[in-house]
Design a protein around this motif. Structure first.
Motif, PDB file in Angstrom:
ATOM      1  N   GLN A  60       0.912  -1.334   0.050  1.00  0.00           N
ATOM      2  CA  GLN A  60       0.015  -0.215   0.128  1.00  0.00           C
ATOM      3  C   GLN A  60       0.929   1.375  -0.011  1.00  0.00           C
ATOM      4  O   GLN A  60       0.630   2.407  -0.658  1.00  0.00           O
ATOM      5  CB  GLN A  60      -0.936  -0.080   1.084  1.00  0.00           C
ATOM      6  CG  GLN A  60      -1.997   0.920   1.168  1.00  0.00           C
ATOM      7  CD  GLN A  60      -1.628   2.331   1.658  1.00  0.00           C
ATOM      8  OE1 GLN A  60      -0.836   2.425   2.587  1.00  0.00           O
ATOM      9  NE2 GLN A  60      -2.009   3.228   1.050  1.00  0.00           N
ATOM     10  N   ARG A  61       2.121   1.141   0.718  1.00  0.00           N
ATOM     11  CA  ARG A  61       2.973   2.454   0.945  1.00  0.00           C
ATOM     12  C   ARG A  61       3.952   2.358  -0.660  1.00  0.00           C
ATOM     13  O   ARG A  61       4.324   3.605  -0.652  1.00  0.00           O
ATOM     14  CB  ARG A  61       3.641   2.153   2.119  1.00  0.00           C
ATOM     15  CG  ARG A  61       2.874   2.224   3.298  1.00  0.00           C
ATOM     16  CD  ARG A  61       3.757   1.873   4.619  1.00  0.00           C
ATOM     17  NE  ARG A  61       2.816   2.053   5.535  1.00  0.00           N
ATOM     18  CZ  ARG A  61       3.245   1.789   6.878  1.00  0.00           C
ATOM     19  NH1 ARG A  61       4.476   1.512   7.327  1.00  0.00           N
ATOM     20  NH2 ARG A  61       2.255   1.557   7.811  1.00  0.00           N
ATOM     21  N   PRO A  63       2.793   1.918  -3.961  1.00  0.00           N
ATOM     22  CA  PRO A  63       1.848   1.217  -5.078  1.00  0.00           C
ATOM     23  C   PRO A  63       2.375   1.077  -6.276  1.00  0.00           C
ATOM     24  O   PRO A  63       2.134   0.319  -7.209  1.00  0.00           O
ATOM     25  CB  PRO A  63       0.782   2.092  -4.711  1.00  0.00           C
ATOM     26  CG  PRO A  63       1.302   3.566  -4.594  1.00  0.00           C
ATOM     27  CD  PRO A  63       2.439   3.272  -3.558  1.00  0.00           C
ATOM     28  N   LYS A  64       3.341   1.783  -6.853  1.00  0.00           N
ATOM     29  CA  LYS A  64       3.771   1.870  -7.951  1.00  0.00           C
ATOM     30  C   LYS A  64       4.738   0.641  -8.338  1.00  0.00           C
ATOM     31  O   LYS A  64       4.402  -0.183  -9.172  1.00  0.00           O
ATOM     32  CB  LYS A  64       4.567   3.247  -8.464  1.00  0.00           C
ATOM     33  CG  LYS A  64       3.641   4.458  -8.441  1.00  0.00           C
ATOM     34  CD  LYS A  64       4.066   5.649  -9.019  1.00  0.00           C
ATOM     35  CE  LYS A  64       4.116   5.786 -10.448  1.00  0.00           C
ATOM     36  NZ  LYS A  64       4.057   6.996 -10.980  1.00  0.00           N
ATOM     37  N   VAL A  68      -1.182  -4.277  -5.755  1.00  0.00           N
ATOM     38  CA  VAL A  68      -2.003  -5.482  -5.312  1.00  0.00           C
ATOM     39  C   VAL A  68      -3.137  -5.538  -6.058  1.00  0.00           C
ATOM     40  O   VAL A  68      -3.881  -4.757  -6.191  1.00  0.00           O
ATOM     41  CB  VAL A  68      -2.100  -5.355  -3.733  1.00  0.00           C
ATOM     42  CG1 VAL A  68      -3.098  -6.751  -3.293  1.00  0.00           C
ATOM     43  CG2 VAL A  68      -1.075  -5.291  -2.804  1.00  0.00           C
ATOM     44  N   VAL A  69      -3.242  -6.596  -6.834  1.00  0.00           N
ATOM     45  CA  VAL A  69      -4.421  -6.670  -7.662  1.00  0.00           C
ATOM     46  C   VAL A  69      -5.594  -7.865  -7.030  1.00  0.00           C
ATOM     47  O   VAL A  69      -6.630  -8.259  -7.505  1.00  0.00           O
ATOM     48  CB  VAL A  69      -4.130  -7.007  -9.091  1.00  0.00           C
ATOM     49  CG1 VAL A  69      -3.376  -5.900  -9.741  1.00  0.00           C
ATOM     50  CG2 VAL A  69      -3.440  -8.318  -9.354  1.00  0.00           C
ATOM     51  N   ALA A 188      -0.124   5.874 -17.039  1.00  0.00           N
ATOM     52  CA  ALA A 188      -0.788   6.421 -15.720  1.00  0.00           C
ATOM     53  C   ALA A 188      -2.182   5.868 -15.680  1.00  0.00           C
ATOM     54  O   ALA A 188      -2.602   5.794 -14.515  1.00  0.00           O
ATOM     55  CB  ALA A 188      -0.605   7.945 -15.600  1.00  0.00           C
ATOM     56  N   HIS A 194       1.853  -0.532 -12.283  1.00  0.00           N
ATOM     57  CA  HIS A 194       2.938   0.270 -12.273  1.00  0.00           C
ATOM     58  C   HIS A 194       2.772   1.765 -12.709  1.00  0.00           C
ATOM     59  O   HIS A 194       3.373   2.874 -12.202  1.00  0.00           O
ATOM     60  CB  HIS A 194       4.139  -0.321 -12.869  1.00  0.00           C
ATOM     61  CG  HIS A 194       4.743  -1.508 -12.496  1.00  0.00           C
ATOM     62  ND1 HIS A 194       4.730  -1.935 -11.036  1.00  0.00           N
ATOM     63  CD2 HIS A 194       4.790  -2.832 -13.255  1.00  0.00           C
ATOM     64  CE1 HIS A 194       4.854  -3.369 -11.083  1.00  0.00           C
ATOM     65  NE2 HIS A 194       5.140  -3.693 -12.551  1.00  0.00           N
ATOM     66  N   GLY A 195       1.544   2.033 -13.267  1.00  0.00           N
ATOM     67  CA  GLY A 195       1.150   3.711 -13.297  1.00  0.00           C
ATOM     68  C   GLY A 195       2.361   4.179 -14.375  1.00  0.00           C
ATOM     69  O   GLY A 195       2.813   3.534 -14.943  1.00  0.00           O
ATOM     70  N   GLY A 196       2.101   5.590 -14.156  1.00  0.00           N
ATOM     71  CA  GLY A 196       3.220   6.417 -14.840  1.00  0.00           C
ATOM     72  C   GLY A 196       4.711   6.373 -14.436  1.00  0.00           C
ATOM     73  O   GLY A 196       5.080   5.468 -13.610  1.00  0.00           O
ATOM     74  N   GLU A 267     -11.568  -1.438 -14.838  1.00  0.00           N
ATOM     75  CA  GLU A 267     -11.702  -0.428 -13.796  1.00  0.00           C
ATOM     76  C   GLU A 267     -11.079  -0.951 -12.465  1.00  0.00           C
ATOM     77  O   GLU A 267     -10.183  -0.337 -11.604  1.00  0.00           O
ATOM     78  CB  GLU A 267     -12.852   0.610 -13.603  1.00  0.00           C
ATOM     79  CG  GLU A 267     -12.607   1.694 -12.652  1.00  0.00           C
ATOM     80  CD  GLU A 267     -13.909   2.408 -12.330  1.00  0.00           C
ATOM     81  OE1 GLU A 267     -15.022   1.992 -12.917  1.00  0.00           O
ATOM     82  OE2 GLU A 267     -13.720   3.471 -11.636  1.00  0.00           O
ATOM     83  N   THR A 268     -11.434  -2.183 -11.955  1.00  0.00           N
ATOM     84  CA  THR A 268     -11.106  -2.670 -10.899  1.00  0.00           C
ATOM     85  C   THR A 268     -10.653  -4.070 -11.197  1.00  0.00           C
ATOM     86  O   THR A 268     -11.047  -4.943 -12.094  1.00  0.00           O
ATOM     87  CB  THR A 268     -12.121  -2.882  -9.660  1.00  0.00           C
ATOM     88  OG1 THR A 268     -13.228  -3.705 -10.040  1.00  0.00           O
ATOM     89  CG2 THR A 268     -12.813  -1.493  -9.531  1.00  0.00           C
ATOM     90  N   THR A 269      -9.775  -4.784 -10.366  1.00  0.00           N
ATOM     91  CA  THR A 269      -9.234  -5.966 -10.729  1.00  0.00           C
ATOM     92  C   THR A 269      -9.818  -7.364 -10.203  1.00  0.00           C
ATOM     93  O   THR A 269      -9.221  -8.205  -9.863  1.00  0.00           O
ATOM     94  CB  THR A 269      -7.737  -6.299 -10.164  1.00  0.00           C
ATOM     95  OG1 THR A 269      -7.563  -5.806  -8.924  1.00  0.00           O
ATOM     96  CG2 THR A 269      -6.859  -5.001 -11.036  1.00  0.00           C
TER      97      THR A 269
END
Lengths: 276, 276
Positions: A60-61, A63-64, A68-69, A188, A194-196, A267-269
């Motif tokens: 959670q700390r 996240p990139k 967690v999916v 992103a 992993h996002g941007g 949108e959600t896993t």
């Protein structure tokens, strides 16, 4: 090779469920790149429940590198939120088993290692945003070159939780300046993958001294005008787990991912959300 | 009222840190709507560590009603990942303390209840996407009317984890058909704040029989041509926690949120990432 043989060798027409059935039956122990197109593939971390709360806090700390999916119930080998009939003991093509942080075996199924106190954590992987980049016409060099993505240790400190901490590992993809804004925007959109980017430009800024000698994977060529773009990498949690020297920890072998039934652009896993 | 008094009453010019200092000093025990504009505000769940893993699993499986934006270390009242010097015992204007699922007290600080085995979970709230909707010129009726948002119990089953489960609670905002696509796109950008809508149109489809009698909050007016749009609501985890009848559980009082130092449009909700 006959047309029929070619089709048998090309597994990309199979559903995630069909691929997992083959893996479970011992008929596919190779990597999963390109399989079940459009479905989310995952990095894997299986660990004793006693460490699961701290590991989830760690993810959670950070996240990139650690999106967690999916998380199993304790002791339940079925990953019900990621697909139909996923048995994590048999449905990943290749696993690595670690004891006290040391690799003790690589294997194609882990039924003998499964215990009632294990928790499975599935984490997003970069296949998802790479597919999105390619759909948008942005080149992904290591795929063009038929190589593994170059990965580098960095000096970027992770936010610690319990026994988990260390520095981030990143992947690198060379892009032209005019491609970078699109690549940022597109990646992103996939926080579950992993996002941007984490960094763009000078590798020394994040503690990388030589782009030609990655710590993992293969080097790739730069074309004139290209700039290195760095994304958080799923090797990060793998290294963090090893460094924590848990009595037992099981991961996938690199490239041999868990294939889910969740759409990679969902949108959600959560599989239930996609069907109910 | 003098200009100086008006300015003293208008707290919207204060930083999150300054507001929290006032709250900590007992100088602000009212709701937090409109305060520290641009900063993420959070729903709050504080529970014993023994239930924290299951609660995080529950939130992971129900990310739209329960978007986790911060988790404390066990026993540590400081929420280091959400801002500078956030002490969760004193920095929320009003708390509710539950024992075995029953409300036992409402209070402005919880120092007397804090123990070494408590874990704080901060969850995103709808203020974030409402601000984004309003910036885009999309009206938010309950704000226009100076009311609390209407909230409804639904028949949408949550994905259970351990003792946690039940049905989703949603908020409702009336929108014109031509506003809905923009509202979907904008709110989906904020997965840390309930994301895109859960349902659009017929309330009976999700088990709501009368839009004029919300289960929580206030009814709002419909204008000609408007359609009800439903989003997942942070009351969901509150109800789920009560129903689980934990020996101890502490939440914020409705509308009296935790104000963080994280920008509400940040890609991740980790304070360190925004400053280091």
């Amino acid at each position: 090779m006959s047309v029929q043989q070619a089709r048998e060798n090309d597994l990309s027409h199979l559903s995630g469920d069909d691929i997992r059935k083959r893996i479970r039956a011992g008929q596919h122990a190779a990597h999963t790149a390109g399989l079940a197109p459009g479905k989310l593939q995952c990095n894997l971390a299986i660990l004793p429940e006693a460490f699961a709360l701290d590991f989830l806090r760690f993810c959670q700390r950070n996240p990139k590198p650690c999106p967690v999916v999916g998380v199993s119930d304790t002791g339940n080998p079925m990953l019900t939120t990621l697909g139909r009939d996923i048995d994590i003991r048999t449905d990943v093509p290749r696993y690595r088993v670690f004891n006290d942080g040391r690799l003790s075996t690589e294997t194609t199924e882990i039924s003998d290692y499964w215990t009632d106190d294990l928790v499975t954590v599935a984490l997003g992987c970069s296949f998802t945003f790479e597919n999105a980049l390619m759909r948008a016409g942005i080149p992904v060099r290591h795929i063009e070159m038929g190589r593994n993505v170059p990965m580098f240790r960095t000096n970027i400190d992770l936010v610690p939780a319990g026994p988990f901490g260390g520095q981030m590992v990143v992947t690198m993809r060379p892009l032209l300046k005019e491609q970078i804004e699109d690549a940022k925007r597109i990646s992103a959109r996939y926080p579950q993958a992993h996002g941007g980017p984490i960094a763009i430009g000078n590798p020394l800024d994040i503690g990388i001294s030589d782009l030609n000698t990655p710590d993992y994977g293969d080097p790739v060529d730069f074309q004139p005008g290209e700039i290195p773009v760095f994304w958080a990498c799923g090797v990060t949690p793998q290294n963090v787990l090893r460094a924590a020297r848990l009595p037992l920890c099981i991961t996938h072998a690199p490239g041999h991912m868990l294939i889910t039934d969740v759409a990679e652009d969902a949108e959600t896993t959560i599989y239930q959300n996609n069907t109910n």
